[in-house]
Enzyme design. Sequence first.
Site, PDB file in Angstrom:
ATOM      1  N   SER A  32      20.379   7.044  -0.299  1.00 48.64           N
ATOM      2  CA  SER A  32      20.748   6.499  -1.611  1.00 48.64           C
ATOM      3  C   SER A  32      21.606   7.463  -2.414  1.00 48.64           C
ATOM      4  O   SER A  32      21.251   8.635  -2.571  1.00 48.64           O
ATOM      5  CB  SER A  32      19.495   6.242  -2.465  1.00 48.64           C
ATOM      6  OG  SER A  32      18.702   5.263  -1.907  1.00 48.64           O
ATOM      7  N   HIS A  63      23.588   1.623  -0.991  1.00 43.65           N
ATOM      8  CA  HIS A  63      23.704   1.654   0.470  1.00 43.65           C
ATOM      9  C   HIS A  63      24.745   0.608   0.860  1.00 43.65           C
ATOM     10  O   HIS A  63      24.454  -0.575   0.939  1.00 43.65           O
ATOM     11  CB  HIS A  63      22.369   1.295   1.130  1.00 43.65           C
ATOM     12  CG  HIS A  63      21.314   2.331   0.958  1.00 43.65           C
ATOM     13  ND1 HIS A  63      20.982   3.232   1.944  1.00 43.65           N
ATOM     14  CD2 HIS A  63      20.526   2.610  -0.085  1.00 43.65           C
ATOM     15  CE1 HIS A  63      20.031   4.029   1.505  1.00 43.65           C
ATOM     16  NE2 HIS A  63      19.733   3.676   0.284  1.00 43.65           N
ATOM     17  N   HIS A  85      15.739  -0.090   5.774  1.00 41.11           N
ATOM     18  CA  HIS A  85      14.432   0.456   5.375  1.00 41.11           C
ATOM     19  C   HIS A  85      13.344  -0.521   5.797  1.00 41.11           C
ATOM     20  O   HIS A  85      13.528  -1.740   5.691  1.00 41.11           O
ATOM     21  CB  HIS A  85      14.340   0.620   3.853  1.00 41.11           C
ATOM     22  CG  HIS A  85      15.319   1.577   3.276  1.00 41.11           C
ATOM     23  ND1 HIS A  85      16.598   1.198   2.937  1.00 41.11           N
ATOM     24  CD2 HIS A  85      15.209   2.896   2.966  1.00 41.11           C
ATOM     25  CE1 HIS A  85      17.239   2.258   2.443  1.00 41.11           C
ATOM     26  NE2 HIS A  85      16.420   3.287   2.452  1.00 41.11           N
ATOM     27  N   TYR A  87      10.833  -1.364   4.196  1.00 45.83           N
ATOM     28  CA  TYR A  87      10.390  -2.215   3.081  1.00 45.83           C
ATOM     29  C   TYR A  87      11.296  -3.425   2.844  1.00 45.83           C
ATOM     30  O   TYR A  87      10.933  -4.345   2.122  1.00 45.83           O
ATOM     31  CB  TYR A  87      10.241  -1.405   1.778  1.00 45.83           C
ATOM     32  CG  TYR A  87      11.512  -0.772   1.256  1.00 45.83           C
ATOM     33  CD1 TYR A  87      12.545  -1.523   0.693  1.00 45.83           C
ATOM     34  CD2 TYR A  87      11.665   0.606   1.299  1.00 45.83           C
ATOM     35  CE1 TYR A  87      13.704  -0.936   0.216  1.00 45.83           C
ATOM     36  CE2 TYR A  87      12.827   1.207   0.826  1.00 45.83           C
ATOM     37  CZ  TYR A  87      13.829   0.432   0.292  1.00 45.83           C
ATOM     38  OH  TYR A  87      14.973   1.023  -0.175  1.00 45.83           O
ATOM     39  N   GLU A  88      12.477  -3.431   3.463  1.00 42.64           N
ATOM     40  CA  GLU A  88      13.382  -4.569   3.248  1.00 42.64           C
ATOM     41  C   GLU A  88      12.931  -5.816   3.997  1.00 42.64           C
ATOM     42  O   GLU A  88      13.240  -6.929   3.585  1.00 42.64           O
ATOM     43  CB  GLU A  88      14.807  -4.200   3.686  1.00 42.64           C
ATOM     44  CG  GLU A  88      15.468  -3.189   2.762  1.00 42.64           C
ATOM     45  CD  GLU A  88      16.808  -2.732   3.297  1.00 42.64           C
ATOM     46  OE1 GLU A  88      17.798  -3.424   3.104  1.00 42.64           O
ATOM     47  OE2 GLU A  88      16.848  -1.655   3.934  1.00 42.64           O
ATOM     48  N   ALA A 115      16.825  10.320  -0.177  1.00 43.75           N
ATOM     49  CA  ALA A 115      16.348  10.697  -1.504  1.00 43.75           C
ATOM     50  C   ALA A 115      14.826  10.761  -1.417  1.00 43.75           C
ATOM     51  O   ALA A 115      14.212   9.946  -0.723  1.00 43.75           O
ATOM     52  CB  ALA A 115      16.777   9.650  -2.524  1.00 43.75           C
ATOM     53  N   MET A 210      10.794   6.913   1.568  1.00 40.80           N
ATOM     54  CA  MET A 210      10.610   5.589   2.170  1.00 40.80           C
ATOM     55  C   MET A 210      11.530   5.361   3.372  1.00 40.80           C
ATOM     56  O   MET A 210      11.805   4.210   3.729  1.00 40.80           O
ATOM     57  CB  MET A 210      10.899   4.507   1.128  1.00 40.80           C
ATOM     58  CG  MET A 210      10.123   4.644  -0.165  1.00 40.80           C
ATOM     59  SD  MET A 210      10.595   3.364  -1.344  1.00 40.80           S
ATOM     60  CE  MET A 210       9.918   4.031  -2.868  1.00 40.80           C
ATOM     61  N   SER A 211      12.036   6.427   3.982  1.00 35.92           N
ATOM     62  CA  SER A 211      13.014   6.221   5.079  1.00 35.92           C
ATOM     63  C   SER A 211      12.882   7.320   6.122  1.00 35.92           C
ATOM     64  O   SER A 211      11.875   8.023   6.188  1.00 35.92           O
ATOM     65  CB  SER A 211      14.429   6.217   4.496  1.00 35.92           C
ATOM     66  OG  SER A 211      14.756   7.509   4.009  1.00 35.92           O
ATOM     67  N   ASN A 234      13.260  13.257  -7.995  1.00 35.11           N
ATOM     68  CA  ASN A 234      12.191  13.148  -9.003  1.00 35.11           C
ATOM     69  C   ASN A 234      10.963  13.902  -8.496  1.00 35.11           C
ATOM     70  O   ASN A 234      10.876  14.240  -7.313  1.00 35.11           O
ATOM     71  CB  ASN A 234      11.819  11.670  -9.216  1.00 35.11           C
ATOM     72  CG  ASN A 234      11.442  10.987  -7.910  1.00 35.11           C
ATOM     73  OD1 ASN A 234      12.322  10.549  -7.156  1.00 35.11           O
ATOM     74  ND2 ASN A 234      10.160  10.908  -7.630  1.00 35.11           N
ATOM     75  N   HIS A 246      14.586   3.203  -9.608  1.00 33.88           N
ATOM     76  CA  HIS A 246      15.685   3.380  -8.640  1.00 33.88           C
ATOM     77  C   HIS A 246      16.921   3.937  -9.350  1.00 33.88           C
ATOM     78  O   HIS A 246      17.659   4.738  -8.786  1.00 33.88           O
ATOM     79  CB  HIS A 246      16.007   2.041  -7.957  1.00 33.88           C
ATOM     80  CG  HIS A 246      17.024   2.164  -6.853  1.00 33.88           C
ATOM     81  ND1 HIS A 246      16.800   2.906  -5.706  1.00 33.88           N
ATOM     82  CD2 HIS A 246      18.281   1.662  -6.736  1.00 33.88           C
ATOM     83  CE1 HIS A 246      17.876   2.843  -4.929  1.00 33.88           C
ATOM     84  NE2 HIS A 246      18.782   2.098  -5.528  1.00 33.88           N
TER      85      HIS A 246
HETATM   86  N1  HPA Z   1       8.698   8.267  -3.605  1.00 32.26           N
HETATM   87  C1  HPA Z   1       9.178   7.598  -2.537  1.00 32.26           C
HETATM   88  N2  HPA Z   1      10.457   7.524  -2.253  1.00 32.26           N
HETATM   89  C2  HPA Z   1      11.326   8.126  -3.086  1.00 32.26           C
HETATM   90  C3  HPA Z   1      10.896   8.827  -4.212  1.00 32.26           C
HETATM   91  C4  HPA Z   1       9.505   8.909  -4.478  1.00 32.26           C
HETATM   92  O1  HPA Z   1       9.042   9.511  -5.465  1.00 32.26           O
HETATM   93  N3  HPA Z   1      12.008   9.302  -4.831  1.00 32.26           N
HETATM   94  C5  HPA Z   1      13.063   8.908  -4.086  1.00 32.26           C
HETATM   95  N4  HPA Z   1      12.661   8.186  -3.031  1.00 32.26           N
END
Ligand code: HPA
Length: 272
Positions: A32, A63, A85, A87-88, A115, A210-211, A234, A246
Amino acid sequence: MTNPNQSSNEALDIIRSRLNGVIPKLAIILGSGLGPLVEAVQDPTTISFTDLPGFPCPSVEGHAGSLILGQINGIEVLILQGRSHYYEHGDATGMLIVIETIKGIGCKQLILTNAAGSLRDEAGPGSLMLITDHINYSGMSPLIDSSGNDRFVDMTDAYDPNIRNILKVVADENEIKLYEGIYMWFSGPNFETPAEIRAAKILGADAVGMSTVPEVILAKRAGIPTAAMSIITNYGAGMSDTALTHEQTMKNAKIATDNLIKLISNYLKNLR
Ligand code: HPA
């Protein structure tokens, strides 16, 4: 289900026809907000994922879903802007054809970027983290439902020690602070709860995301030496007062993108 070999060959043929006999040394999968790396590519040839059978059609903002061929610092690269991903669609095999195609083309190495949320106070938003190992908290594997003994993949050194060592040296030479840590894969798309983040810390994770893990499993099976780096966007849930969104992920990715571009383009000089 699509026949992986057939789709892989179709995508391979299309990409090869654009390569004119050139074999990219390195494949890079961008996470991302990391699209700006593509701007560093000289003589780019872009192919949309929609023109590559078996390639995913990403639904996530940031993406784009394209494959870029060209050079960075004179080294031939193949860049994937966008990924699938779990989750998609609830399918961990979304990157199967992509990884098989990278292997088929003959790329010697793969670098993945993503990310991630940091669990380490000292590695705040805007930091870069080199992944040393992972914890697959999702419980999913892209190899579920595949057959043959090669599905029993040894995941030791899945994050290639040799590439990692070179990346660390290059980071030092360029005065880029590169943290190292263990990445824990959560399925998403919701962020983690503060309790999950506390549990992840106890289990030994340094970052959550998440990837990446499905691609690393597939690349290890394919025998492609692979490294992965997280852009910390973050702190994990509950570690700061900032709400997790996001949009914030995309904004903070920009801070570290320059360093990541510098790191990867200087790393490429070692492949000459
Ligand atoms: N958690 C999961 N996936 C992420 C995060 C997070 O805090 N930040 C960026 N992708």
